[in-house]
Design a protein around this motif. Structure first.
Motif, PDB file in Angstrom:
ATOM      1  N   ALA A 131       0.830  -1.212   0.000  1.00 53.47           N
ATOM      2  CA  ALA A 131       0.000   0.000   0.000  1.00 53.47           C
ATOM      3  C   ALA A 131       0.861   1.258   0.000  1.00 53.47           C
ATOM      4  N   PRO A 132       1.368   1.779  -1.108  1.00 56.87           N
ATOM      5  CA  PRO A 132       1.239   1.166  -2.428  1.00 56.87           C
ATOM      6  C   PRO A 132       2.267   0.063  -2.646  1.00 56.87           C
ATOM      7  N   THR A 133       3.296  -0.007  -1.791  1.00 58.49           N
ATOM      8  CA  THR A 133       4.335  -1.024  -1.948  1.00 58.49           C
ATOM      9  C   THR A 133       4.492  -1.755  -0.629  1.00 58.49           C
ATOM     10  N   ALA A 134       5.337  -2.779  -0.618  1.00 59.67           N
ATOM     11  CA  ALA A 134       5.605  -3.490   0.632  1.00 59.67           C
ATOM     12  C   ALA A 134       6.488  -2.636   1.543  1.00 59.67           C
ATOM     13  N   GLY A 135       7.455  -1.933   0.950  1.00 61.56           N
ATOM     14  CA  GLY A 135       8.331  -1.075   1.749  1.00 61.56           C
ATOM     15  C   GLY A 135       7.555  -0.004   2.483  1.00 61.56           C
ATOM     16  N   GLY A 158      -3.162   7.076  -4.977  1.00 62.83           N
ATOM     17  CA  GLY A 158      -2.006   6.295  -5.408  1.00 62.83           C
ATOM     18  C   GLY A 158      -1.978   6.065  -6.912  1.00 62.83           C
ATOM     19  N   MET A 159      -3.153   5.806  -7.502  1.00 66.00           N
ATOM     20  CA  MET A 159      -3.219   5.602  -8.961  1.00 66.00           C
ATOM     21  C   MET A 159      -2.748   6.840  -9.708  1.00 66.00           C
ATOM     22  N   MET A 210       0.977   7.153  -9.398  1.00 64.01           N
ATOM     23  CA  MET A 210       1.685   6.195 -10.265  1.00 64.01           C
ATOM     24  C   MET A 210       1.629   6.645 -11.727  1.00 64.01           C
ATOM     25  N   GLU A 211       0.497   7.225 -12.129  1.00 62.13           N
ATOM     26  CA  GLU A 211       0.329   7.672 -13.505  1.00 62.13           C
ATOM     27  C   GLU A 211       1.223   8.879 -13.815  1.00 62.13           C
ATOM     28  N   ILE A 218       5.569   5.178  -7.899  1.00 60.62           N
ATOM     29  CA  ILE A 218       5.450   4.672  -6.536  1.00 60.62           C
ATOM     30  C   ILE A 218       6.590   3.704  -6.236  1.00 60.62           C
ATOM     31  N   SER A 219       7.619   3.716  -7.072  1.00 56.95           N
ATOM     32  CA  SER A 219       8.696   2.741  -6.922  1.00 56.95           C
ATOM     33  C   SER A 219       9.968   3.398  -6.395  1.00 56.95           C
ATOM     34  N   ALA A 245      12.924   2.276  -6.637  1.00 60.41           N
ATOM     35  CA  ALA A 245      13.977   2.158  -7.645  1.00 60.41           C
ATOM     36  C   ALA A 245      13.879   3.295  -8.659  1.00 60.41           C
TER      37      ALA A 245
END
Lengths: 223, 305
Positions: free
Chosen positions: B121-125, B159-160, B163-164, B168-169, B171
């Motif tokens: 949510a949005p990632t595990a981290g 979050g969407m 991301m757009e 959300i990463s 890396a």
């Protein structure tokens, strides 16, 4: 096409520790299994970039194998996937290699299925468990796995798309997104069609029976 | 169903129709994927259930992560909250809701580090922030599970859009893209849970994301452990503060959409060593390097890569 839906943000339910390196990897495995249906008998996994660098600590290899076995990212058995694969008779080889100008979180899977299906699938993990399949058997594609997807390899010649899409229209199947790519002019092309409706066996057969269609595959949404 | 690519559009659709943000995203999801409301609501309820389980497990487990670096901090906070005798006045300094939210966030991230089940949510981290904030806000304002499920839809919509229009990463965009996004999502959802307006949700998310810009992703030994667990604790505090500021009527001069684009630009200009490669920042400190060396010796590589 949107990169995700609301459950790609709130979700997936997953075994930790990394949504990109663990849950995303599991989804790449599941999508590969959907592309080469049935039980896989052998898989050669090639990890690239960050998958190769930090994959072991994140269980990336365990997750990819779990996905190939059909497990959800939230399945506790993900941690023991290598043992499960051994019991299931799925032969696994894991290596790493530079796959070129691709996303840092990328894996290539060379899979042989029980029905003799042989395929090479490349997928990238975009974050939050969202992934995209970027290449199937050397053809560039873009499959996010949220829709019913039709993957067709066919001759690169005029009229192919209209013949294919008219069958979809007759079956009342609406196209959400579509992309055609080819390696070289006049050779084989690959068309990926994402649809709003289920692709029935009848429709699949009708497209398969078209002249100059080499192979057709229906990939259901991977949830 | 109405389409949206920006927070501005999302808020305008909600205001024009007199709907909540969650209603707009729910209708969008129904329209795009042809699924029924009941199916979607139940899927989100399942997410809420797993979030709760992961909080409970983290508060009760004695397990440590495979590296031995993470585990047991959420339990320490709970003991401190229950003991209440750690300071001269018998009270902890940051107060109840702040500490409870941080405790819950750490519980989830500790479970994640131990390869337990969580909801990205949005990632595990960044998975601890949203349950940490929302379960605590619900407790404070007396919201029920139906409200919480709807709040999760609102968090998902924010979050969407992130991301757009950015990322959300870690890396791709550093920690600001993961826990920063999580905190922004939690702030918007928390405002809704507390009875605020869609506009206030957007302001709360903008305030918190502004305050987390530039945060790098520098995990020690490349593991989702240090500093991820405590960053989620801190992100809940950022979100709780932003919720109250927005409810008090404070607005962000820079609109959320522009903050999101700025976050994406900052992420792209961040040096690669600070984007989840474990090459720079905290990961490059002498202590981190020593940990990395120890782990390389302790954790054999039976899988052959």
């Amino acid at each position: 096409m949107p990169k995700t839906d609301v459950f790609g943000i709130i979700g997936p339910i997953m075994i930790g520790p990394s949504s990109s390196h663990t849950a995303g990897a599991a989804r790449i495995g599941r999508m590969t299994r959907a592309i080469c249906p049935g039980r896989p008998r052998s898989a050669r996994i090639t990890l690239h970039g960050s998958f190769a660098e930090t994959g072991r600590g994140h269980g990336t290899h365990l997750a990819l194998v779990a996905g190939l076995l059909g497990l959800q990212p939230g399945d506790d058995r993900l941690r023991q996937s290598l043992d499960l694969a051994r019991k299931d008779g799925l032969e696994i080889t894991i290596g790493h290699s530079d796959l070129g100008n691709v996303h840092p979180n990328t894996a290539r899977l060379d899979v042989i299925g029980e029905d003799g299906c042989r395929t090479t699938v490349t997928g990238s993990s975009l974050g939050g468990g969202n992934v995209v399949i970027t290449n199937i058997d050397g053809f560039e594609v873009e499959i996010y796995g949220n829709y019913h997807t039709l993957v067709i390899s066919h001759a690169d010649e005029p009229g192919m798309l209209s013949r294919i899409t008219s069958h979809l229209a007759d079956a009342g199947v609406n196209i959400a997104n579509m992309r055609t790519s080819r390696k070289a002019r006049g050779q084989t092309a690959m068309t990926v069609i994402e649809t709003d409706h289920i692709i029935t066996p009848d429709l699949l057969e009708a497209v398969r029976a078209l002249p100059n269609v080499e192979s057709v595959l229906a990939v259901p949404p991977v949830r | 169903m109405q389409d949206f690519n920006t927070v501005r559009e999302l808020v305008e659709i909600a205001e024009f129709n007199g709907k909540t943000l969650s209603e707009v995203i729910l209708e969008y999801q129904m329209g795009t994927y042809g699924e029924t409301r009941d199916v979607l609501v139940q899927r989100m309820r399942d997410n809420l259930e797993v979030m709760r389980e992961s909080v409970e497990r983290g508060l009760n487990q004695e397990e440590q992560s495979r590296s031995g670096l993470v585990g047991g901090n959420a339990r320490k906070v709970r003991a401190a909250l229950e003991g209440g005798t750690l300071t001269r006045g018998g009270r902890l300094v940051s107060g109840g809701p702040f500490l409870r939210a941080a405790m819950r966030a750490m519980a989830v991230n500790e479970v994640n580090a131990c390869m337990g089940r969580i909801v990205a949510a949005p990632t595990a981290g960044g998975s601890g922030t949203l349950p940490g904030v929302l379960l605590t806000v619900a407790e404070e304002v007396g919201a029920d599970d139906d409200d919480l499920v709807m709040a999760l839809f609102t968090a998902g919509a924010i979050g969407m859009i992130i991301m757009e229009n950015a990322s959300i990463s870690g890396a791709a965009g550093g920690c600001q893209a993961e826990t920063g996004s999580a905190a922004a999502m939690a702030a918007a959802a928390g405002v809704q849970l507390a009875g605020g307006t869609p506009r206030q949700s957007a302001h709360a998310a903008a305030i918190v994301l502004k305050n987390m810009l530039g945060l790098v992703c520098d995990p020690v030994a490349g593991l989702v452990e240090i500093p991820c667990v405590k960053r989620n604790a801190a992100a809940t505090a950022q979100a709780l503060l932003a919720i109250d500021l927005a409810l008090a009527g404070i607005e962000s001069v820079i609109p959320l959409d522009e903050v999101i684009v700025a976050m994406g630009q900052i992420g792209r200009s961040m040096h690669e060593s600070l984007r989840e490669t474990a090459q720079g920042g905290l990961a490059a400190t002498p202590t981190a390097r020593a940990i990395e060396k120890r782990l390389a010796m302790e954790m054999p590589n039976p899988d052959g890569f």
